[in-house]
Write an enzyme that holds these catalytic residues in place. Structure first.
Site, short mmCIF file in Angstrom:
data_model
loop_
_atom_site.label_atom_id
_atom_site.label_comp_id
_atom_site.label_asym_id
_atom_site.label_seq_id
_atom_site.Cartn_x
_atom_site.Cartn_y
_atom_site.Cartn_z
N TYR A 194 4.39 9.64 -3.96
CA TYR A 194 4.18 9.51 -5.40
C TYR A 194 3.04 8.54 -5.65
O TYR A 194 3.00 7.46 -5.05
CB TYR A 194 5.47 8.97 -6.04
CG TYR A 194 5.41 8.77 -7.53
CD1 TYR A 194 5.24 9.84 -8.40
CD2 TYR A 194 5.54 7.50 -8.09
CE1 TYR A 194 5.20 9.66 -9.77
CE2 TYR A 194 5.50 7.29 -9.46
CZ TYR A 194 5.33 8.39 -10.30
OH TYR A 194 5.29 8.20 -11.66
N ASP A 289 -2.22 3.89 -0.81
CA ASP A 289 -1.54 3.52 -2.04
C ASP A 289 -0.49 2.49 -1.65
O ASP A 289 0.59 2.82 -1.15
CB ASP A 289 -0.90 4.76 -2.68
CG ASP A 289 -0.14 4.40 -3.95
OD1 ASP A 289 0.01 3.20 -4.26
OD2 ASP A 289 0.32 5.33 -4.64
N LYS A 317 3.11 -3.55 -8.87
CA LYS A 317 4.41 -4.19 -8.65
C LYS A 317 4.31 -5.69 -8.33
O LYS A 317 4.22 -6.50 -9.24
CB LYS A 317 5.18 -3.43 -7.56
CG LYS A 317 5.44 -1.96 -7.97
CD LYS A 317 6.36 -1.25 -7.02
CE LYS A 317 6.44 0.25 -7.23
NZ LYS A 317 7.36 0.71 -8.23
C1 PLP Z 1 3.39 4.26 -4.15
C2 PLP Z 1 3.35 4.26 -5.64
N1 PLP Z 1 2.21 4.51 -6.28
C3 PLP Z 1 2.12 4.50 -7.62
C4 PLP Z 1 3.21 4.22 -8.40
C5 PLP Z 1 3.09 4.20 -9.89
O1 PLP Z 1 3.23 2.89 -10.35
P1 PLP Z 1 3.69 2.58 -11.86
O2 PLP Z 1 5.11 3.00 -11.97
O3 PLP Z 1 3.47 1.11 -12.01
O4 PLP Z 1 2.79 3.38 -12.75
C6 PLP Z 1 4.43 3.95 -7.78
C7 PLP Z 1 5.63 3.65 -8.58
O5 PLP Z 1 6.71 3.51 -8.11
C8 PLP Z 1 4.51 3.96 -6.37
O6 PLP Z 1 5.65 3.71 -5.72
#
Ligand code: PLP
Length: 477
Positions: A194, A289, A317
């Protein structure tokens, strides 16, 4: 036949142990003294007698009339574990308290940010100081420099950084940048990874999407995902084939270096290295990511942990310490394409917000203290081993693993290398386990397809309580 507890952990942790597990026996690490140590809440877990969620139920029923599904982010709605979500009143350290007065040991940590514990006193004090100067400037401030310096010093691939307001935004920005820099359109993402909810990533996106059983989202135009290629995680030859078929067209590979959005899945040994080589050989960029893994697997994130330096990195985060934040960064020559240094446009009203910068700075300061990651490793190892042992003892097929403060387990034999393997888990059993643990005062992520998180505020007692609760619940599910 189920794996033994140790084998199951090794099944996932193989890559970690072969790459960079601490050489120091984990028993030597105790909770560093400055850490949060159990602020007393009004009703302790042991005093808790009548578990009721009456007020939560009323509040959630009202919420459903006000907000779609009663929530502002889908997984919170408990759809895949049944029942209704608990409505939270307050958090502190490793604990959460709901509006009925029930207290829980929390292994979600606001989905990752709360790595030094919730509502840390020093972070709150620093926020109060910053707040006296205002909540938003919409102009440069010194705090941005401080956090940028900390991030650049910590994360090997990052020579320049751009702060945004969420992980989603960070991934949107980094994708545009990779395409701008390479002048290519196609990207490769992995099934079950994700990268936020921007259109190009909503293909086989794991996590919330998987939890709700939605194959894709309506409203995403075909054109937006036309250039998104997908491969199973940990399947190097599938990625090689994509490069073969789309020679000279692939701008970047984006991946979670350890997957958290299909449950916890570690990369096979050498998978990340092979992917890195492949991108280099083909003029494509490698994007880690690290919204979830950044400052969680180690102070320098997964890239430091595995010793692989990608071209670009996204963060979120933890670097916001519980306030809304995201960031992307990487090699200077690439980052200098971002406006106004370069032509790639990306902007944000609240980006670099002083409160978010403050919480990030103080969270990172704490994490940088000696022993932080050894402590996370120690308690998380004890936790996952205890859960797996308890599950097996009660006759369940269960496998799982951990790295530093990130863990997960599946009700399947394992090993779990990708999202298809993860989907073999008995999700109905997970739902029963989940509800049972909630009643025992333990809050896991309300989905089989989400990783769990520990924090510096979790004590050995928290871990022991959780294992004892799991033993009870495993016997009755
Ligand atoms: C690996 C990863 N990338 C991107 C995101 C998206 O982040 P946000 O929820 O702050 O938009 C998440 C959210 O859990 C994530 O786990």
């Amino acid at each position: 036949m189920a794996n033994s507890g140790a084998a199951a952990v090794v099944g996932f942790g193989l890559s970690c142990s072969s790459v960079k597990l601490s050489q120091t026996p984990i028993s030597q690490f105790s909770q560093p003294s400055r850490r949060f140590c159990g602020v007393k809440m009004a009703v302790s877990l042991d005093e808790k007698k009548n578990f009721t969620l009456k007020k939560s139920e009323e509040a959630f029923n009202a919420a459903k009339e006000l907000m779609p599904g009663g929530v502002n982010s889908p997984v919170r709605a408990f759809k895949s574990v049944g029942g209704q979500p608990i409505v939270i009143d307050s958090v502190k350290g490793s604990r959460m308290r709901d509006i009925d007065g029930n207290e829980y040991i929390d292994y979600v940590g606001s989905w990752g940010p709360a790595i030094i514990g919730h509502a840390d006193d020093e972070v709150l004090a620093a926020l109060a100081d910053t707040m006296k100067k205002g909540t938003s400037f919409g102009a440069p401030c010194l705090l941005e420099n401080v956090l940028a310096e900390m991030v650049i010093a910590a994360v090997p691939s990052i020579e320049m950084v751009r702060f945004v307001n969420s992980g989603t935004e960070a991934c949107m920005g980094v994708l545009r940048l990779a395409r701008a820099f390479t002048r290519r359109q196609k990207i490769i993402k992995f099934e079950g990874c994700y990268h936020g909810h921007a259109d190009p990533f909503l293909v086989k996106a794991g996590s919330g999407v998987a939890t709700l059983g939605l194959p894709d989202s309506p409203g995403v135009p075909e054109a937006a995902t036309h250039d998104t290629l997908t491969a199973p995680y940990n399947d190097f030859s599938a990625v090689e084939e994509l490069f073969e078929t789309h020679k000279g067209e692939i701008a970047a590979i984006i991946l979670e270096p350890v997957v958290g959005n299909s449950g916890f899945i570690a990369p096979k040994p050498d998978f990340l290295t092979a992917i890195h080589e492949l991108t280099k050989d083909n003029g494509a960029l490698l994007i880690f990511d690290e919204v979830m893994t950044g400052f969680r697997l180690s102070y320098g994130g997964a890239q430091e942990y595995f010793g692989i330096t990608p071209d670009l990195t996204t963060l979120g985060k933890i670097i916001g310490g519980g306030l809304p934040v995201g960031a992307y960064g990487g090699r200077r020559e690439i980052m200098e394409m971002v406006a106004p240094a370069g032509p790639m446009y990306q902007a944000g009203t609240l980006s670099g917000n002083p409160l978010a910068m403050t919480a990030g700075i103080h969270t990172l300061k704490r994490l940088k203290e000696p022993g932080s990651y050894e402590y996370l490793n120690k308690i998380t190892s004890e936790l996952i081993q205890g859960i797996l042992d308890a599950g097996k003892k009660a006759g369940h097929t269960i496998s799982g693993g951990y790295i530093s403060g990130m863990f997960g387990f599946f009700f399947t034999e394992g090993p779990v290398y990708n999202f298809s393997d993860a989907k073999k888990s008995d999700t109905e059993k997970f739902a029963r386990f989940y509800r049972g643990m909630l009643e025992e005062g333990v809050y896991f992520a309300p989905s089989q397809f989400e990783a769990g998180f520990t924090s510096l505020a979790h004590t050995s007692e928290d871990i022991q309580h959780t294992i004892a609760a799991a033993e009870k619940v495993f016997r009755r599910i």
